[in-house]
Design a protein around this motif. Structure first.
Motif, PDB file in Angstrom:
ATOM      1  N   LYS A   1     214.394 -85.573 -11.458  1.00  0.00           N
ATOM      2  CA  LYS A   1     213.816 -84.294 -11.864  1.00  0.00           C
ATOM      3  C   LYS A   1     213.608 -83.345 -10.681  1.00  0.00           C
ATOM      4  CE  LYS A   1     211.439 -86.187 -15.919  1.00  0.00           C
ATOM      5  NZ  LYS A   1     210.141 -86.354 -16.611  1.00  0.00           N
ATOM      6  N   LEU A   2     214.060 -83.750  -9.502  1.00  0.00           N
ATOM      7  CA  LEU A   2     213.906 -82.890  -8.335  1.00  0.00           C
ATOM      8  C   LEU A   2     214.774 -81.647  -8.477  1.00  0.00           C
ATOM      9  CD1 LEU A   2     213.974 -85.528  -5.439  1.00  0.00           C
ATOM     10  CD2 LEU A   2     211.984 -84.322  -6.338  1.00  0.00           C
ATOM     11  N   SER A   3     214.294 -80.544  -7.929  1.00  0.00           N
ATOM     12  CA  SER A   3     215.051 -79.293  -7.980  1.00  0.00           C
ATOM     13  C   SER A   3     216.181 -79.327  -6.956  1.00  0.00           C
ATOM     14  CB  SER A   3     214.128 -78.113  -7.679  1.00  0.00           C
ATOM     15  OG  SER A   3     213.692 -78.171  -6.318  1.00  0.00           O
ATOM     16  N   LEU A   4     217.090 -78.356  -7.059  1.00  0.00           N
ATOM     17  CA  LEU A   4     218.196 -78.252  -6.107  1.00  0.00           C
ATOM     18  C   LEU A   4     217.671 -78.108  -4.684  1.00  0.00           C
ATOM     19  CD1 LEU A   4     221.162 -77.895  -5.348  1.00  0.00           C
ATOM     20  CD2 LEU A   4     220.972 -75.477  -5.998  1.00  0.00           C
TER      21      LEU A   4
ATOM     22  N   GLU B   1     214.776 -79.102  -3.483  1.00  0.00           N
ATOM     23  CA  GLU B   1     214.159 -80.363  -3.055  1.00  0.00           C
ATOM     24  C   GLU B   1     215.214 -81.402  -2.688  1.00  0.00           C
ATOM     25  OE1 GLU B   1     209.967 -80.387  -5.577  1.00  0.00           O
ATOM     26  OE2 GLU B   1     211.852 -80.839  -6.615  1.00  0.00           O
TER      27      GLU B   1
ATOM     28  N   THR C   1     220.413 -72.563  -1.494  1.00  0.00           N
ATOM     29  CA  THR C   1     220.050 -72.687  -2.913  1.00  0.00           C
ATOM     30  C   THR C   1     220.240 -71.358  -3.639  1.00  0.00           C
ATOM     31  OG1 THR C   1     218.446 -74.438  -2.437  1.00  0.00           O
ATOM     32  CG2 THR C   1     218.196 -73.265  -4.518  1.00  0.00           C
TER      33      THR C   1
ATOM     34  N   ARG D   1     223.130 -70.522  -6.612  1.00  0.00           N
ATOM     35  CA  ARG D   1     222.716 -70.097  -7.956  1.00  0.00           C
ATOM     36  C   ARG D   1     223.145 -68.666  -8.284  1.00  0.00           C
ATOM     37  NH1 ARG D   1     216.593 -72.656  -7.860  1.00  0.00           N
ATOM     38  NH2 ARG D   1     217.169 -74.749  -8.592  1.00  0.00           N
TER      39      ARG D   1
END
Length: 273
Positions: free
Chosen positions: A4-7, A9, A27, A31
């Motif tokens: 569930k870590l973000s990009l 992170e 990041t 995106r």
């Protein structure tokens, strides 16, 4: 790993970037497919241009983003996922190699620092695993007081580096070494054979299966080599010890051949007279 870590992170977690500024900018550019100027990046990330410029320069040098200089002001954009994947793989490979090198150095330091006590044996003790055999070879060599006899078969190859690294140490301690090696294990011999002929004798081993190490005519290690895992027998039974010790003079085990070895100083050294 937490899925569930973000990009951001996940990029930070790799440890392959110098600061969070690079990962925040990367990041953002991943995106946002549009080509952004420094001002755009500052506005979107909240970073000052004093942090953005060096971070962009680093990311460009790493090949992770491209700089479009024919536009004023210059614009930046993410290359492609494949480039990032290659960057990660290359860094991982370097990291793994560095860890292997570090572990190898650590193991060598442990071996050099280890001073094992001599074991008390019953008539026979068995050692089954290769790692245990490595340790026992070292234990025997480090506990030798006067003389060690090594009659090794060509299947001894997995352990040969351990023996070769210890022989100069034995000779420096004034210990006599009688070493019988098969022809297949003799290349590079000049790198570790000392010029002290009084302490080192060398023969060619013709034993086919087992390898033997006899310490001070008291303890004998017999290694039966197998493809999957070698098996060793450690004993202080004097009949067995004396029998193997006598193999040095047995032409069925060792052949007495005079070798001329050229040392690094270009001095011919006759190992066995």
């Amino acid at each position: 790993m937490n899925t569930k870590l973000s990009l951001l992170e996940l990029l930070n977690q790799t440890g392959y970037f110098q600061s969070i500024h690079e990962t925040r900018i990367l990041t953002h550019l991943i995106r946002n497919p549009l080509k952004d100027t420094v001002k755009d990046i500052c506005d979107e990330t909240g970073l000052p241009d004093s942090k953005v410029y060096p971070a962009l320069k680093l990311l460009v040098n790493l090949g992770l983003i491209l700089k479009e200089s024919n536009h004023r002001p210059s614009r930046y954009y993410f290359t492609n996922p494949r480039t990032l994947e290659e960057f990660m793989n290359n860094n991982y490979s370097k990291e793994l190699e560095n860890k292997k090198t570090g572990l190898s150095l650590l193991n060598q330091q442990v071996i050099n620092s280890w001073n094992p006590e001599e074991q008390e044996l019953g008539p026979v003790a068995y050692l089954y695993r290769d790692n245990s055999i490595f340790s026992e070879i070292l234990r025997i060599m480090k506990n030798t007081k006067v003389k060690i006899v090594l009659i090794l078969s060509e299947n001894f190859e997995p352990f040969i580096d351990t023996v070769i690294s210890e022989i100069p140490k034995l000779i420096s301690r004034g210990i006599k070494v009688e070493l019988a090696l098969p022809q297949s294990l003799t290349p590079g011999l000049e790198d570790f054979i000392s010029t002290s002929e009084k302490l080192l004798k060398f023969k060619t081993s013709i034993t086919q299966e087992n390898s033997y190490i006899v310490r001070d005519q008291k303890t004998m290690l017999s290694i039966t080599h197998r493809k999957q895992e070698s098996v060793a027998m450690l004993t202080d039974d004097q009949l067995l010890v004396e029998y193997i010790d006598s193999c040095w003079n047995n032409s069925n085990c060792c052949t007495q051949i005079n070798y001329q070895i050229e040392t690094k100083d270009a001095i011919d050294l006759e190992i066995l007279k």
